[in-house]
Design an enzyme around this catalytic site. Structure first.
Site, PDB file in Angstrom:
ATOM      1  N   CYS A  24       8.428 -70.962 -37.949  1.00 40.73           N
ATOM      2  CA  CYS A  24       7.764 -70.495 -36.732  1.00 40.73           C
ATOM      3  C   CYS A  24       6.983 -71.573 -35.987  1.00 40.73           C
ATOM      4  O   CYS A  24       6.582 -71.362 -34.844  1.00 40.73           O
ATOM      5  CB  CYS A  24       6.825 -69.337 -37.069  1.00 40.73           C
ATOM      6  SG  CYS A  24       7.676 -67.920 -37.775  1.00 40.73           S
TER       7      CYS A  24
ATOM      8  N   HIS B 230       7.807 -63.261 -29.779  1.00 36.88           N
ATOM      9  CA  HIS B 230       7.793 -64.387 -30.715  1.00 36.88           C
ATOM     10  C   HIS B 230       9.218 -64.859 -30.994  1.00 36.88           C
ATOM     11  O   HIS B 230       9.782 -64.576 -32.054  1.00 36.88           O
ATOM     12  CB  HIS B 230       7.084 -63.961 -32.004  1.00 36.88           C
ATOM     13  CG  HIS B 230       7.040 -64.993 -33.084  1.00 36.88           C
ATOM     14  ND1 HIS B 230       7.099 -66.362 -32.836  1.00 36.88           N
ATOM     15  CD2 HIS B 230       6.942 -64.859 -34.446  1.00 36.88           C
ATOM     16  CE1 HIS B 230       7.040 -67.012 -33.992  1.00 36.88           C
ATOM     17  NE2 HIS B 230       6.957 -66.127 -34.980  1.00 36.88           N
TER      18      HIS B 230
ATOM     19  N   CYS C 231       1.132 -69.291 -38.285  1.00 32.56           N
ATOM     20  CA  CYS C 231       1.556 -69.256 -39.680  1.00 32.56           C
ATOM     21  C   CYS C 231       3.039 -69.578 -39.743  1.00 32.56           C
ATOM     22  O   CYS C 231       3.747 -69.538 -38.731  1.00 32.56           O
ATOM     23  CB  CYS C 231       1.262 -67.899 -40.306  1.00 32.56           C
ATOM     24  SG  CYS C 231       2.051 -66.506 -39.479  1.00 32.56           S
TER      25      CYS C 231
END
Length: 462
Positions: free
Chosen positions: A138, A393, A425
Site C-alpha cells: 500500500c 484506496h 500501513c
C-alpha cells in the site's frame, strides 16, 4: 549577526545557476533571516540548491472498482493522463526526465511494467526516458516518490517522476499459485497471509477501538471529502480523464469525462453505518462502511533539484524532507503509521507538534483511529479533506494521491502550514511515512526585486 549573514551568503551561492543560464540571478538573490520556528532542533536547509523539491503533483479521480466510472478503462489509460499533465503544466521537455518510477501492487510484475512504459509513450515521453515499477504494497506510490527523491539526492539525475497506479477492477486481490508449506513453521510468516480485514479486527480487539469510534471516523471522512469536493478543493490536483462506459448487456460504448471521485457518500450517517454487518468476523467491528474503498486510479509527482527548478522558473509546491519505512507485527499491520511517523519526523529533526497537516491512509477505521490516538494527534490536522474510506484506496496509487492532496492543501493554507506528513500501513506488517515542507520559500527568492544596496541585509534591517 555577522556570522549569520556570512553563513546565508554561502548558502545563497548554492542557489546560483551555472554560467550557461541567461537569467541574471546576481541581482535577485539576497539573504534574509531564517528561523526554525518552535522546533529549535530543525536546521533550516530550505535555501540549498540541491534540495529535492516537488513542482507538480496530480492524480486522476478515484472511482469504485468494478462499478465506477473507470470499470472499462485500461490501467495504462489511467496513468498516461497524469504523466502528461506534469509535462504540460510545467512546460518541461519530457526528454529531461531521468526516470519514471511507478508504484503498483496487484498486477503481474512484467505486465504492469510494460503497461507503465506504454503509458509513458502515450503521454509523450521519448524512448530515451526509462520507466520502472516498485511494489511495497500500500505504500508503493509513496515509495516511488521516495526512490526518485533519493536518486536525485544521490546525483543519478536531476529530474524524475514518482507515480502510482492501480486498477482493482482489472487486477483483483488474489493469491496466485500454491503457498510454500514452510510457512507453517513460522508464526509471523503465517500472519503475512492473513486477510487485511482480519488484521483490522485484531487491531480493534487488541487496542479497544470500538465500533462506534470506527463508524464515526467513516462518517467524518465522507463529510470532509464531500465538503472538499463541493468547495472545489480537489480541482487543482485532479486531472480529468476521457474514457468510456460499456453497457454490459448491449456492449454499447458511451464516451465520458471523469473529473470527480465517485465513491464519496455525503449522506453517510452513524445510523446508516450501524446497519452494516461485520465482514471478517461474526462478532467483529470491521464493515464495508468503515473500511477503505476498493478503487481504480493513478497519481504522479514531478521532482527535481531546487536549483534546476529555479533555473526553469518553476514554482515549488513542496520540499521532500525525509522518508521512513518500518516493520511491525503482520497480525496487526495497521499500526504501521504509529511507528513510521515518529521515525520520519525524528529524521527530519522535528517533533510531532511541528507537523501542521497529516495525510494518513484510512485502510481501516480501526487502525486509523488507533494511530491517531496512539500518537496523540490533533484530529483537526488529519485528513482535513477526507481519506480513503470516502475517496478510495487504489493500492499502488494511494501514496502519490496523498502527496498531491497534502501539498495542494498546504499551498492553500500558506504560511500557517509549514510541515506535512504522508503515511500508511502496509500489508504483511510495515508502515511508511514521509515529511514534506511547504515549498513557496523559493518563490520569494525567484521573484525578489533587484536589490541595489545593502544586499546582505534582511528586509527588516533595511
Amino acid at each position: 549577526m555577522e556570522k549569520a549573514i556570512e553563513r546565508q551568503r554561502v548558502l545563497l551561492e548554492h542557489l546560483r545557476p551555472s554560467s550557461s543560464s541567461s537569467h541574471n540571478y546576481e541581482a535577485s538573490l539576497s539573504a534574509s533571516a531564517c528561523l526554525a520556528g518552535d522546533s529549535a532542533a530543525y536546521q533550516r536547509t530550505s535555501l540549498y540548491g540541491d534540495d529535492v523539491v516537488i513542482v507538480a503533483a496530480h492524480r486522476t479521480p478515484l472511482c469504485k472498482s468494478k462499478r465506477g466510472n473507470f470499470k472499462d478503462t485500461y490501467p495504462d489509460d489511467l496513468l498516461a493522463p497524469v504523466l502528461r499533465a506534469l509535462i504540460e503544466k510545467t512546460n518541461l521537455n519530457p526528454s529531461e526526465v531521468g526516470d519514471i518510477v511507478v508504484g503498483t501492487v496487484l498486477a503481474p510484475g512484467s505486465q504492469r511494467a510494460s503497461e507503465c512504459r506504454m503509458a509513458a509513450f502515450y503521454a509523450g515521453f521519448p524512448e530515451t526516458v526509462a520507466v520502472r515499477t516498485v511494489n511495497r504494497q500500500c505504500s508503493s506510490g509513496l515509495q516511488a516518490v521516495a526512490d526518485v527523491a533519493a536518486a536525485i539526492k544521490a546525483g543519478f539525475y536531476d529530474i524524475g517522476i514518482g507515480a502510482g497506479l492501480e486498477s482493482m477492477t482489472t487486477n483483483p486481490m488474489a493469491w496466485e499459485g500454491s503457498v510454500n508449506p514452510a510457512v507453517k513453521k513460522f508464526a509471523q510468516a503465517q500472519n503475512c497471509l492473513l486477510p487485511m480485514g482480519v488484521t483490522s479486527e485484531n487491531v480493534a480487539q487488541r487496542f479497544g477501538v470500538s465500533r462506534q469510534e470506527q463508524d464515526q471516523a467513516a462518517v467524518d471522512s465522507h463529510r470532509k471529502a464531500a465538503a472538499a469536493t463541493a468547495a472545489g478543493k480537489f480541482k487543482d490536483e485532479i486531472i480529468p480523464v476521457k474514457t468510456k462506459l460499456v453497457d454490459p448487456k448491449t456492449g454499447d460504448e458511451k464516451p465520458i469525462t471523469v473529473s470527480v471521485d465517485d465513491g464519496i457518500r455525503p449522506t453517510t450517517t452513524l445510523a446508516s453505518l450501524g446497519k452494516l454487518k461485520p465482514v471478517f468476523k461474526k462478532d467483529g467491528t470491521t464493515t464495508a462502511g468503515n473500511s477503505s474503498q476498493v478503487s481504480d486510479g493513478a497519481g504522479a509527482v514531478l521532482l527535481m533539484k531546487r536549483s534546476v527548478a529555479m533555473q526553469k522558473g518553476l514554482p515549488v509546491l513542496g520540499v521532500f524532507r525525509t522518508f521512513a519505512a518500518v516493520g511491525v507485527d503482520p497480525a496487526i499491520m495497521g499500526i504501521g503509521p504509529a511507528v513510521a511517523i515518529p521515525a520520519a519526523v525524528k529524521a527530519a529533526g522535528l517533533e510531532l507538534d511541528d507537523i501542521d497537516l497529516f495525510e494518513i491512509n484510512e485502510a481501516f477505521a480501526s487502525q486509523f483511529v488507533y494511530c491517531r490516538n496512539k500518537l496523540g494527534l490533533d484530529p483537526e490536522k488529519i485528513n482535513v479533506n477526507g481519506g480513503a474510506m470516502a475517496i478510495g484506496h487504489p493500492l499502488g496509487a494511494t501514496g502519490a494521491r496523498c502527496v498531491a492532496t497534502l501539498l495542494h492543501e498546504m499551498k492553500r493554507r500558506g504560511k500557517d502550514c509549514r510541515f506535512g506528513v504522508v503515511s500508511m500501513c502496509i500489508g504483511t506488517g510495515m508502515g511508511a511515512a514521509a515529511v514534506f515542507e511547504r515549498g513557496d520559500g523559493v518563490d520569494e527568492l525567484r521573484n525578489a526585486r533587484k536589490v541595489e544596496a545593502q544586499g546582505l541585509l534582511s528586509k527588516d534591517a533595511r
